[in-house]
Design an enzyme around this catalytic site. Structure first.
Site, PDB file in Angstrom:
ATOM      1  N   PRO A 249       8.426 -69.140  26.239  1.00  0.00           N
ATOM      2  CA  PRO A 249       9.066 -68.781  24.963  1.00  0.00           C
ATOM      3  C   PRO A 249      10.486 -68.227  25.081  1.00  0.00           C
ATOM      4  O   PRO A 249      10.748 -67.053  24.778  1.00  0.00           O
ATOM      5  CB  PRO A 249       8.105 -67.729  24.402  1.00  0.00           C
ATOM      6  N   CYS A 250      11.410 -69.072  25.499  1.00  0.00           N
ATOM      7  CA  CYS A 250      12.800 -68.632  25.592  1.00  0.00           C
ATOM      8  C   CYS A 250      13.377 -68.319  24.211  1.00  0.00           C
ATOM      9  O   CYS A 250      14.395 -67.632  24.107  1.00  0.00           O
ATOM     10  CB  CYS A 250      13.643 -69.670  26.318  1.00  0.00           C
ATOM     11  N   HIS A 251      12.713 -68.798  23.138  1.00  0.00           N
ATOM     12  CA  HIS A 251      13.192 -68.497  21.784  1.00  0.00           C
ATOM     13  C   HIS A 251      12.993 -67.029  21.426  1.00  0.00           C
ATOM     14  O   HIS A 251      13.569 -66.544  20.452  1.00  0.00           O
ATOM     15  CB  HIS A 251      12.458 -69.388  20.760  1.00  0.00           C
TER      16      HIS A 251
END
Length: 283
Positions: A249-251
């Site tokens: 989950p780089c977001h």
């Protein structure tokens, strides 16, 4: 607009000069002492200054340059691994192997073979955040990206392992992974991933996996979590290289000031993901 003071300008020029020197001489694997002497600093002061500015140590920077050069030579099939090691300035193929495993997540032979013998299943899918390409090996998900152009996306996937066998069909790994978009906060069967990356990238991606749904973190916090609090820029680069959208989950990583910042697959999509997750955990 922030203006550099005199000392910052001097430091910037020293680092720029050091980088030029390293680029010109990396095949000789220059020592820390030699590079520091070139910019008229003590080794201790230079090491600290370079790491602060570049986000990696001089030794790591030389390793990245060596790896990039070795990869370019390996694409020419007539070179042996020993030839490549010597031409890169390494003492032998053993050091070349260690360099590749540490920074590339695979051996130089595997890189040279371009994934020969590896089967990669892939298919295109639609979800609430748009169209994506998902791919997997027998070990797990190796690639997932939101796309606009199917042909361009497939080319990008195949660039990683040009000699792998690609089969357009969904498999169990992919079907399980795609449930992440409809789960709300309900637990899922464990999603397996098969990633290729440097030690540092893998540490960053592992740290991202620890950010709970509905929670946001900063680049500085991730840098601290991987044991290098001054490496925010290097962390940003590793996050930008994330090969598996949403699952890693780089977001959920935003700027320290609270702004969402950029996202490899579009800032609007990033905002939508953050909002969707926040709504899901508040139910």
């Amino acid at each position: 607009m922030q203006v550099m003071n005199t000392q910052q300008a001097i430091n910037y020029n020293r680092i720029a000069e050091a980088i030029d020197f390293i680029k010109a001489n990396f095949k000789e694997q220059p020592s820390l002492e030699l590079i520091a002497q070139h910019v008229n600093l003590s080794p201790f002061h230079f090491q600290r200054l370079f790491t602060d500015w570049a986000g990696v140590s001089p030794k790591q920077f030389i390793a990245y340059l060596s790896l990039t050069y070795a990869k370019s030579i390996l694409k020419e099939k007539e070179h042996t691994l020993f030839d490549v090691a010597v031409d890169t300035g390494l003492s032998g193929s053993g050091r070349l192997h260690d360099l590749f495993v540490k920074l590339e997540g695979m051996s130089p032979g595997e890189y040279k073979n371009g994934g020969e013998g590896l089967r990669i299943n892939y298919h295109f899918s639609e979800n609430l955040f748009g169209r994506l390409l998902i791919a997997s090996t027998g070990k797990g998900i190796c690639y997932m990206a939101f796309i606009e152009d199917e042909e361009a996306a497939l080319r990008e996937l195949k660039d990683n392992f040009p000699n792998a066998t690609y089969v357009q069909e969904p498999d169990e790994h992919q079907q399980n992974a795609l449930k992440i978009f409809s789960r709300g906060v309900q637990p899922l069967k464990q999603i397996k991933v098969h990633l290729k990356g440097t030690d540092f990238q893998l540490k960053v991606w592992e740290s991202l996996l620890k950010i709970p749904m509905g929670v946001l973190s900063s680049y500085g916090s991730i840098a601290g979590a991987v044991g290098n609090p001054k490496a925010s820029r290097a962390v940003g680069s590793a996050i930008g290289d994330n090969p598996v959208a949403f699952i890693i989950p780089c977001h959920r990583v935003i700027q320290a000031a609270g702004t969402y910042g950029q996202y490899r697959w579009g800032s609007t999509r990033k905002s939508a993901m953050i909002g969707w997750e926040a709504a899901a955990v508040s139910r």
